[in-house]
Design a protein around this motif. Sequence first.
Motif, mmCIF file in Angstrom:
data_model
loop_
_atom_site.group_PDB
_atom_site.id
_atom_site.type_symbol
_atom_site.label_atom_id
_atom_site.label_comp_id
_atom_site.label_asym_id
_atom_site.label_seq_id
_atom_site.Cartn_x
_atom_site.Cartn_y
_atom_site.Cartn_z
ATOM 1 N N ARG A 153 -9.008 -33.965 9.140
ATOM 2 C CA ARG A 153 -9.059 -33.684 10.579
ATOM 3 C C ARG A 153 -10.404 -34.098 11.159
ATOM 4 N NH1 ARG A 153 -6.882 -30.974 14.710
ATOM 5 N NH2 ARG A 153 -8.333 -30.205 16.289
ATOM 6 N N ALA A 154 -11.482 -33.785 10.444
ATOM 7 C CA ALA A 154 -12.815 -34.139 10.943
ATOM 8 C C ALA A 154 -12.943 -35.648 11.127
ATOM 9 C CB ALA A 154 -13.879 -33.615 9.986
ATOM 10 N N ALA A 155 -12.449 -36.402 10.149
ATOM 11 C CA ALA A 155 -12.516 -37.864 10.243
ATOM 12 C C ALA A 155 -11.641 -38.383 11.371
ATOM 13 C CB ALA A 155 -12.102 -38.491 8.915
ATOM 14 N N ALA A 156 -10.467 -37.786 11.539
ATOM 15 C CA ALA A 156 -9.567 -38.215 12.611
ATOM 16 C C ALA A 156 -10.155 -37.893 13.977
ATOM 17 C CB ALA A 156 -8.208 -37.541 12.443
ATOM 18 N N ALA A 157 -10.705 -36.699 14.117
ATOM 19 C CA ALA A 157 -11.281 -36.296 15.402
ATOM 20 C C ALA A 157 -12.463 -37.185 15.787
ATOM 21 C CB ALA A 157 -11.723 -34.838 15.339
ATOM 22 N N ALA A 158 -13.246 -37.605 14.801
ATOM 23 C CA ALA A 158 -14.401 -38.462 15.074
ATOM 24 C C ALA A 158 -14.014 -39.918 15.304
ATOM 25 C CB ALA A 158 -15.398 -38.375 13.916
ATOM 26 N N GLY A 159 -12.787 -40.274 14.955
ATOM 27 C CA GLY A 159 -12.340 -41.654 15.140
ATOM 28 C C GLY A 159 -12.994 -42.626 14.171
ATOM 29 N N VAL A 160 -13.339 -42.143 12.975
ATOM 30 C CA VAL A 160 -14.052 -42.975 12.008
ATOM 31 C C VAL A 160 -13.274 -44.242 11.664
ATOM 32 C CG1 VAL A 160 -14.907 -43.066 9.637
ATOM 33 C CG2 VAL A 160 -15.299 -41.020 11.030
ATOM 34 N N ALA A 161 -11.987 -44.113 11.428
ATOM 35 C CA ALA A 161 -11.198 -45.256 10.957
ATOM 36 C C ALA A 161 -11.189 -46.408 11.953
ATOM 37 C CB ALA A 161 -9.766 -44.809 10.660
ATOM 38 N N ASP A 162 -11.302 -46.109 13.232
ATOM 39 C CA ASP A 162 -11.304 -47.169 14.249
ATOM 40 C C ASP A 162 -12.488 -48.114 14.084
ATOM 41 O OD1 ASP A 162 -9.055 -46.001 15.242
ATOM 42 O OD2 ASP A 162 -9.961 -45.296 17.120
ATOM 43 N N ALA A 197 -3.834 -47.132 2.193
ATOM 44 C CA ALA A 197 -3.233 -45.808 2.367
ATOM 45 C C ALA A 197 -3.801 -45.079 3.576
ATOM 46 C CB ALA A 197 -3.454 -44.967 1.108
ATOM 47 N N GLY A 198 -5.074 -45.357 3.892
ATOM 48 C CA GLY A 198 -5.706 -44.677 5.022
ATOM 49 C C GLY A 198 -5.628 -45.422 6.333
ATOM 50 N N ASP A 199 -4.998 -46.596 6.323
ATOM 51 C CA ASP A 199 -5.016 -47.456 7.517
ATOM 52 C C ASP A 199 -4.398 -46.788 8.744
ATOM 53 O OD1 ASP A 199 -5.599 -50.196 8.580
ATOM 54 O OD2 ASP A 199 -3.440 -50.111 8.998
ATOM 55 N N ALA A 200 -3.381 -45.954 8.542
ATOM 56 C CA ALA A 200 -2.713 -45.305 9.685
ATOM 57 C C ALA A 200 -3.595 -44.267 10.363
ATOM 58 C CB ALA A 200 -1.396 -44.667 9.248
ATOM 59 N N LEU A 201 -4.788 -44.047 9.834
ATOM 60 C CA LEU A 201 -5.728 -43.148 10.511
ATOM 61 C C LEU A 201 -6.329 -43.805 11.751
ATOM 62 C CD1 LEU A 201 -6.935 -40.311 10.186
ATOM 63 C CD2 LEU A 201 -8.776 -41.326 8.825
ATOM 64 N N ARG A 202 -6.225 -45.141 11.832
ATOM 65 C CA ARG A 202 -6.696 -45.843 13.031
ATOM 66 C C ARG A 202 -5.811 -45.479 14.226
ATOM 67 N NH1 ARG A 202 -5.846 -50.935 13.423
ATOM 68 N NH2 ARG A 202 -4.456 -51.207 11.632
ATOM 69 N N SER A 203 -6.416 -45.280 15.374
ATOM 70 C CA SER A 203 -5.628 -44.927 16.560
ATOM 71 C C SER A 203 -4.784 -46.087 17.051
ATOM 72 C CB SER A 203 -6.553 -44.444 17.689
ATOM 73 O OG SER A 203 -7.503 -45.442 18.017
ATOM 74 N N ASP A 204 -5.163 -47.338 16.678
ATOM 75 C CA ASP A 204 -4.400 -48.498 17.120
ATOM 76 C C ASP A 204 -3.531 -49.085 16.006
ATOM 77 O OD1 ASP A 204 -6.452 -49.453 15.561
ATOM 78 O OD2 ASP A 204 -6.988 -51.122 16.890
ATOM 79 N N ALA A 205 -3.350 -48.363 14.919
ATOM 80 C CA ALA A 205 -2.477 -48.830 13.839
ATOM 81 C C ALA A 205 -1.037 -48.881 14.339
ATOM 82 C CB ALA A 205 -2.581 -47.909 12.627
ATOM 83 N N PRO A 206 -0.213 -49.787 13.817
ATOM 84 C CA PRO A 206 1.183 -49.886 14.268
ATOM 85 C C PRO A 206 1.963 -48.574 14.157
ATOM 86 C CG PRO A 206 0.594 -51.805 12.957
ATOM 87 C CD PRO A 206 -0.564 -50.854 12.856
ATOM 88 N N ALA A 207 1.673 -47.819 13.107
ATOM 89 C CA ALA A 207 2.307 -46.500 12.963
ATOM 90 C C ALA A 207 1.200 -45.462 12.805
ATOM 91 C CB ALA A 207 3.254 -46.481 11.766
ATOM 92 N N SER A 208 0.347 -45.363 13.816
ATOM 93 C CA SER A 208 -0.808 -44.477 13.729
ATOM 94 C C SER A 208 -0.396 -43.028 13.489
ATOM 95 C CB SER A 208 -1.637 -44.557 15.013
ATOM 96 O OG SER A 208 -2.713 -43.628 14.960
ATOM 97 N N ALA A 209 -1.036 -42.405 12.509
ATOM 98 C CA ALA A 209 -0.784 -40.994 12.212
ATOM 99 C C ALA A 209 -1.884 -40.093 12.773
ATOM 100 C CB ALA A 209 -0.672 -40.797 10.705
ATOM 101 N N ARG A 210 -2.843 -40.682 13.475
ATOM 102 C CA ARG A 210 -4.005 -39.902 13.919
ATOM 103 C C ARG A 210 -3.600 -38.711 14.784
ATOM 104 N NH1 ARG A 210 -7.902 -40.384 18.404
ATOM 105 N NH2 ARG A 210 -9.840 -39.352 17.751
#
Length: 349
Positions: A35-44, A93-106
């Motif tokens: 959650r912390a990584a998703a909230a910070a938008g790290v993957a983007d 495996a972590g790619d869907a953490l990106r907010s612009d991923a085709p199937a974003s799970a963020r």
Amino acid sequence: MGVDATRPAPSPADRTSAAFLIDEALGFLFPAALRAAAAAGVADHLADGARTPAELAAATGTDGPSLHRVLRLLATRGVFSQEAGGRFGLTPAGDALRSDAPASARAAILMITDRTFWLPAGEMHRCLTDGTSAFEDVFGRPFFEHFARDAATAAVFHDGMAAMSDAENQPIAAAGDFPEKGTVVDVGGGHGGFLAEVLRHRPGLHGVLYDAPHVLAGHRLARDEALTDRWSVAEGDFFTEVPPGDVHLLKRILHDWRDDQCVTLLRNCRRALAPGGRILVVDAVVPEDSDPHQAKALDLLMMASLVGRERTEADFRALFGAAGLRLARIVPTPTVLDIVEAVPQEATD
């Protein structure tokens, strides 16, 4: 505190059990870190390659040393890769953490780990003693009533549900046996993502998206020009009535509610069905074994925050029977969900 002399000395198996259970108890820190990584938008900020925690901290406005510790833990689960020079990268495996991923799970991650689910889960012992959800004790009102009064939290939920559904809608729609023509009503259909996929698979169908007004305000159907003039929206309370149709869809709906509430909803659908119509319940069917299955975890989320549950095949049969329906078949899909088909009891195959 002294040693209990009456307790036998632990064996190697005892120590193994204790270590295993302590590791399991620490497991809640993985979704907290996610959650912390998703909230910070790290993957983007990793789409173009690995970066150091300091670089990521500057890009996300976070504290570098703290971010490093979060990334290090998540790397042990394969969400990020830990590379030379102290850099971290994004794994497949972590790619869907990106907010612009085709199937974003963020958005789905932010919903599942939101305090509306997290806090009641921590009070799950209340469910064992009280036999009902812990949500009202924590927040002072039932789940959906709380959302109706808190627009920001409601947006987290509906955006998260839409994101959670995005990756599964197409394969479920492809697996479903939908008629070539007629009207399909998506009962409690949220933002309409699943209904849109069904309509794309069946160009002769008309769709009705049915939900509460505040939910329908965010629907997506108007974005797809290919669906123009093939859909309408209808506002209402599905515990009171539902629009008429040839097929009624209930995707991730029944698991939110108690059995008696589900029977009321199913009866409303049955009354509104056209002759020869069907009700398609899209929910997980919990397997009757001890193998891992997402539904078994989701069932505890339902128990802690809502009043419903995930159901077995036998549970669905009983539920349908009480509503004047019978279970016609269960259609598996490539997702964790199944299509459980119900027809009026007087209908013949």
